[in-house]
Design a protein around this motif. Structure first.
Motif, mmCIF file in Angstrom:
data_model
loop_
_atom_site.group_PDB
_atom_site.id
_atom_site.type_symbol
_atom_site.label_atom_id
_atom_site.label_comp_id
_atom_site.label_asym_id
_atom_site.label_seq_id
_atom_site.Cartn_x
_atom_site.Cartn_y
_atom_site.Cartn_z
ATOM 1 N N UNK A 1 0.902 -1.238 -0.144
ATOM 2 C CA UNK A 1 0.052 0.100 0.013
ATOM 3 C C UNK A 1 0.868 1.283 -0.025
ATOM 4 N N UNK A 2 2.131 1.415 0.429
ATOM 5 C CA UNK A 2 2.786 2.265 0.375
ATOM 6 C C UNK A 2 3.611 2.626 -1.067
ATOM 7 N N UNK A 3 3.925 1.255 -1.860
ATOM 8 C CA UNK A 3 4.485 1.516 -3.060
ATOM 9 C C UNK A 3 3.904 0.468 -4.042
ATOM 10 N N UNK A 4 2.601 0.713 -4.418
ATOM 11 C CA UNK A 4 1.820 0.008 -5.299
ATOM 12 C C UNK A 4 2.368 -0.466 -6.607
ATOM 13 N N UNK A 5 3.200 0.688 -7.175
ATOM 14 C CA UNK A 5 3.720 0.258 -8.661
ATOM 15 C C UNK A 5 4.689 -0.918 -8.435
ATOM 16 N N UNK A 6 5.407 -1.112 -7.404
ATOM 17 C CA UNK A 6 6.695 -2.031 -7.170
ATOM 18 C C UNK A 6 5.954 -3.246 -7.088
ATOM 19 N N UNK B 1 11.518 1.438 -8.215
ATOM 20 C CA UNK B 1 10.682 0.262 -7.934
ATOM 21 C C UNK B 1 11.012 -1.119 -7.930
ATOM 22 N N UNK B 2 12.505 -1.103 -8.822
ATOM 23 C CA UNK B 2 13.009 -2.354 -8.952
ATOM 24 C C UNK B 2 14.455 -2.464 -8.137
ATOM 25 N N UNK B 3 14.464 -1.543 -7.307
ATOM 26 C CA UNK B 3 15.739 -1.514 -6.237
ATOM 27 C C UNK B 3 15.191 -2.012 -4.782
ATOM 28 N N UNK B 4 15.986 -1.364 -4.061
ATOM 29 C CA UNK B 4 15.840 -1.445 -2.612
ATOM 30 C C UNK B 4 14.431 -0.743 -2.300
ATOM 31 N N UNK B 5 13.491 -1.085 -1.495
ATOM 32 C CA UNK B 5 12.363 -0.519 -0.867
ATOM 33 C C UNK B 5 12.419 -0.679 0.469
ATOM 34 N N UNK B 6 12.409 0.573 1.057
ATOM 35 C CA UNK B 6 12.241 0.663 2.632
ATOM 36 C C UNK B 6 10.924 1.184 2.940
ATOM 37 N N UNK B 7 10.276 0.526 3.998
ATOM 38 C CA UNK B 7 8.761 0.913 4.391
ATOM 39 C C UNK B 7 8.969 1.971 5.422
ATOM 40 N N UNK B 8 7.816 2.724 5.247
ATOM 41 C CA UNK B 8 7.887 3.866 6.121
ATOM 42 C C UNK B 8 7.097 3.518 7.667
ATOM 43 N N UNK B 9 8.057 3.683 8.468
ATOM 44 C CA UNK B 9 7.427 2.780 9.721
ATOM 45 C C UNK B 9 7.119 3.719 10.845
ATOM 46 N N UNK B 10 7.090 5.168 10.558
ATOM 47 C CA UNK B 10 6.788 6.132 11.564
ATOM 48 C C UNK B 10 5.466 6.349 11.978
ATOM 49 N N UNK B 11 5.140 6.114 13.208
ATOM 50 C CA UNK B 11 3.467 6.284 13.871
ATOM 51 C C UNK B 11 2.705 5.839 12.803
ATOM 52 N N UNK B 12 1.938 6.985 12.382
ATOM 53 C CA UNK B 12 0.634 6.671 11.509
ATOM 54 C C UNK B 12 0.651 6.118 10.422
ATOM 55 N N UNK B 13 2.137 5.815 9.874
ATOM 56 C CA UNK B 13 2.450 4.997 8.570
ATOM 57 C C UNK B 13 2.038 3.686 8.676
ATOM 58 N N UNK B 14 2.356 3.222 9.740
ATOM 59 C CA UNK B 14 1.725 1.584 9.920
ATOM 60 C C UNK B 14 0.189 1.479 10.010
ATOM 61 N N UNK B 15 -0.436 0.962 9.153
ATOM 62 C CA UNK B 15 -1.946 1.197 8.890
ATOM 63 C C UNK B 15 -2.455 -0.289 9.047
ATOM 64 N N UNK B 16 -3.957 -0.240 9.357
ATOM 65 C CA UNK B 16 -4.489 -1.483 9.561
ATOM 66 C C UNK B 16 -4.931 -1.942 8.179
ATOM 67 N N UNK B 17 -4.761 -3.208 7.901
ATOM 68 C CA UNK B 17 -5.181 -3.792 6.364
ATOM 69 C C UNK B 17 -6.532 -3.905 6.362
ATOM 70 N N UNK B 18 -7.086 -2.505 5.854
ATOM 71 C CA UNK B 18 -8.605 -2.598 5.967
ATOM 72 C C UNK B 18 -9.337 -3.688 5.007
ATOM 73 N N UNK B 19 -8.793 -4.049 3.779
ATOM 74 C CA UNK B 19 -9.411 -4.926 3.004
ATOM 75 C C UNK B 19 -9.794 -6.037 3.758
ATOM 76 N N UNK B 20 -8.859 -6.660 4.551
ATOM 77 C CA UNK B 20 -8.929 -7.977 5.047
ATOM 78 C C UNK B 20 -9.876 -7.919 6.353
#
Length: 742
Positions: free
Chosen positions: A458-463, A616-635
């Motif tokens: 959800x942070x990097x959909x095109x990857x 998007x074809x190299x290293x990806x680092x997730x954003x992990x600060x506070x509200x960046x971590x979200x609930x997997x709403x669809x599931x």
């Protein structure tokens, strides 16, 4: 009833109050034959009707209106199913699973069963002295079914309630799973591997070594053929070239660094099964000397420096993970609309008290730390765990998803799951508690991985070549017992179970793999698993500026300087110095000299990466600060009508983007007919989005078929909400869910 028993081919006819369901053998891949009758049950090969009850009333939703429908509740050796008397093809979901219908619950998907006695809810277990007037079934995929039994004959109530409890909640033997009944008569000509690498042959491992260029320093060993080293290890695995066969045999594979993946710079990710902690002095000294020898051997050239990380001390325990998830899922197992609106007022406090999102953040941060060692420090990382089959699987998989773009394709991700989890020996049978033998062994470790991967998706959909819908149906597939993928603890257990069939069958069991999605979905539905916005890897001769089109906007909430001190604690509030130190101050291994080195190094690595455009074809680092971590709403919200956004959510955005893509494609074709094929045809891959008037944020799992009626809340609740200004200023109420777990 006529037939040759549960493992043979037969035709069976069952009378359901005038409605006949034909149970017949077919040679198609799905192994079942459907019917067009409204009340007919779709029956698999070898599926047996165990009990049934007529005139059962299923509530559509418990909002006080008692809306619902009458039908028949049945239990087979595969599932619990409600046969709706008033079912209409017009309301049939467009995204349809061919195995598990909207009103079907596989026996392994049943979580807990409650009975309602005089409006009081009670957990049902064992033998019942009194049978309930209502039955509430909570599912592991977070569906909630409410059945009223007041109009059902007493004898039928006893049979159906006792039958459901017995077949879904009591301990059972492995061979009693429907998996074996189905596999005994499955078609011979099925091979659902597609492009997924199964890692069950020597060639698969050699190809993976060659792909990652790890074959210079690492080798595939056949020492465990016949499982003579350990039943927990796979037949084939990869170790450093310098490790001898004698070393592998000495302690049944314990203390041996096993290769997971090699980085482009030569650094490798390894894992190790630790020795038991409680040993006598002589055994401990011998094992320590053995480990020292191994460490020295793999720390010398040509190998990189080695850093070790004991995950049992740096990450939450499995018990902590299970406790957090048990609390977390209670937020989504909603009995009725009143409960939903009552808890909505204190949603953030309830969510924070579960600690589930904080665990996801810690796991992602650990993966970033490991990625930094591999990418920037060019050091090998050795993950250590008691069995190396739980948190080791999570971290090693996440690191590869973040660092290897192949693992972000659908076939690559499936191959990764095969390598690290299925063949790697994760105990799916115990961790999912499929046999109901021990709640102590249960832990949602694989779900934790999927939740972490979803954060990246959800942070990097095109990857990613796959969608969040793919991850959601993959999580559901954990509980579908016709696939062997998630129903064994090890490769040895599967091979042994398959081999024993030779004594009674004409051939070994033919287990299906979950990776053949055609078994569950038709081509139209499978389109939802593929991401139409995936940025395919450019050809080598393409311009280097190609990836610049996908520049991503970032907003980091974690400050570079000292954070402002706050007296309020919490995941969703401004973080204090103590919390920042707690998050960033974990040591990656006991061989780091100073505990201050890692936070500074991590901060620099993290900030440096996030200050640059995304490849998007190299290293990806997730954003992990506070509200960046979200609930997997669809599931977690897909079955709650009250949570849907009419014409909104991610799906609405997707529909509009697809419309624009189609318009661009049309213009491109008009401008240059010779290059009409240059624009990808994937824009047509989600044809069902065209009827956008019926879409909601719950799509594709639900359409706008049910309207949520906001019930009248208790007077005391409305009194609390009278002054909106006061509500804004007031802190969220902190609620402890532990009292609700009994």
């Amino acid at each position: 009833v006529h037939g040759r028993g549960i493992s043979g081919y037969r035709t069976k006819c069952v009378q359901l109050n005038g409605v006949q369901s034909i149970l017949s053998n077919t040679n198609n891949l799905e192994g079942f034959q459907g019917t067009d009758s409204k009340s007919c049950l779709l029956i698999f090969l070898c599926e047996l009707l165990l009990c049934e009850a007529s005139t059962v009333y299923k509530y559509i939703q418990e909002d006080g209106s008692n809306r619902g429908t009458y039908g028949k509740l049945v239990c087979t050796n595969f599932k619990i199913a409600f046969l709706d008397d008033s079912a209409s093809d017009d309301n049939e979901p467009q995204f349809k699973n061919k195995i598990v219908g909207e009103n079907d619950i596989t026996l392994q998907c049943v979580d807990q069963i409650y009975g309602v006695y005089d409006e009081k809810k009670k957990l049902l277990t064992g033998q019942l002295r009194k049978y309930p007037e209502k039955l509430i079934i909570y599912c592991k995929d977070l569906r909630v079914f409410n059945f009223c039994l007041r109009f059902t004959k007493e004898e039928e109530v006893k049979r159906i309630v006792s039958g459901i409890l017995h077949h879904s909640q009591t301990p059972k033997l492995l061979k009693r799973l429907f998996l074996f009944s189905y596999a005994s008569a499955a078609p011979k000509n099925t091979d659902g591997r597609n492009q997924t690498v199964m890692f069950d042959t020597l060639e698969d491992w050699r190809d993976e070594l060659e792909r990652t260029k790890g074959n210079v320093k690492y080798k595939v060993v056949t020492t465990n053929e016949g499982y003579r080293v350990s039943e927990k290890l796979p037949l084939y695995f990869v170790v450093p070239i310098c490790v001898s066969e004698e070393s592998i045999l000495k302690y049944e594979g314990r203390g041996i660094p096993i290769w997971c993946w090699s980085c482009h710079n030569g650094a490798a990710l390894l894992k190790m099964s630790a020795f038991p902690k409680e040993q006598d002095d002589i055994a401990s000294q011998t094992q320590k000397a053995f480990l020292d020898g191994i460490y020295k051997t793999i720390s010398k050239p040509p190998y990189e420096l080695l850093k070790m990380d004991d995950l049992s001390s740096s990450l939450p325990s499995l018990q902590d993970i299970q406790t957090a998830y048990t609390k977390f899922k209670q937020l989504f197992l909603i009995d009725n609309s009143t409960d939903f609106w009552a808890t909505d007022v204190k949603w953030f406090s309830l969510l924070e008290s579960t600690n589930w999102l904080e665990i996801i953040r810690r796991v992602l941060k650990k993966a970033i730390e490991v990625a930094e060692c591999l990418e920037r420090q060019q050091t090998n990382v050795l993950l250590i765990e008691e069995s190396a089959t739980d948190l080791c699987c999570v971290i090693s998989s996440l690191v590869q998803v973040m660092m290897d773009s192949y693992s972000r394709t659908k076939s690559g991700f499936q191959s990764l799951i095969q390598k690290e989890w299925v063949i790697g020996g994760h105990g799916f049978l115990d961790r999912c508690n499929h046999l109901h033998k021990s709640d102590k062994e249960e832990a949602p470790v694989f779900l934790l991985l999927l939740n972490c991967v979803w954060q990246l998706v959800q942070q990097y959909p095109p990857a990613f070549e796959f969608t969040e819908t793919y991850l959601t149906v993959l999580s559901d597939s954990l509980y579908v017992p016709i696939f062997s993928t998630f129903f064994f603890n090890s490769q040895h257990q599967k091979d042994t179970s398959s081999g024993e069939s030779l004594k009674t069958q004409s051939g070994p069991f033919r287990f299906l793999t979950v990776w053949d999605w055609s078994v569950q979905f038709d081509p139209k539905a499978q389109a939802f698993l593929n991401n139409p916005f995936y940025a395919e890897k450019p050809k080598p001769d393409k311009s280097q500026r190609k990836t610049a089109r996908f520049k991503h906007q970032r907003q980091l909430s974690l400050p570079l300087t000292q954070a402002k001190t706050s007296m309020k604690r919490g995941f969703f509030r401004e973080e204090t110095d103590h919390l920042i130190k707690n998050i960033l101050g974990k040591r990656i291994g006991k061989f780091i000299n100073s505990s201050d080195e890692l936070p500074n190094s991590f901060r620099e690595f993290y900030d440096s990466w996030h200050s640059k455009p995304v490849d998007y074809h190299g290293l990806l680092l997730p954003r992990i600060d506070g509200p960046e971590i979200k609930v997997w709403a669809q599931r977690y919200l897909r079955w709650i009508p009250e949570a849907q956004l009419h014409g909104g959510g991610t799906i609405a955005t997707t529909a509009k983007i697809l419309d624009l893509m189609e318009e661009v494609q049309s213009l491109q074709e008009k401008m240059d007919e010779q290059h009409s094929q240059a624009v990808s045809g994937d824009v047509h891959s989600v044809p069902m989005l065209r009827n956008s008037a019926r879409l909601s944020s719950l799509f594709p799992f639900a359409l706008l078929q049910r309207q949520s009626i906001k019930p009248a809340l208790p007077t005391s609740t409305w009194k609390d909400l009278e002054d909106e200004d006061d509500l804004v200023k007031r802190d969220d109420e902190f609620v402890d869910l532990s009292s609700d777990m009994s």
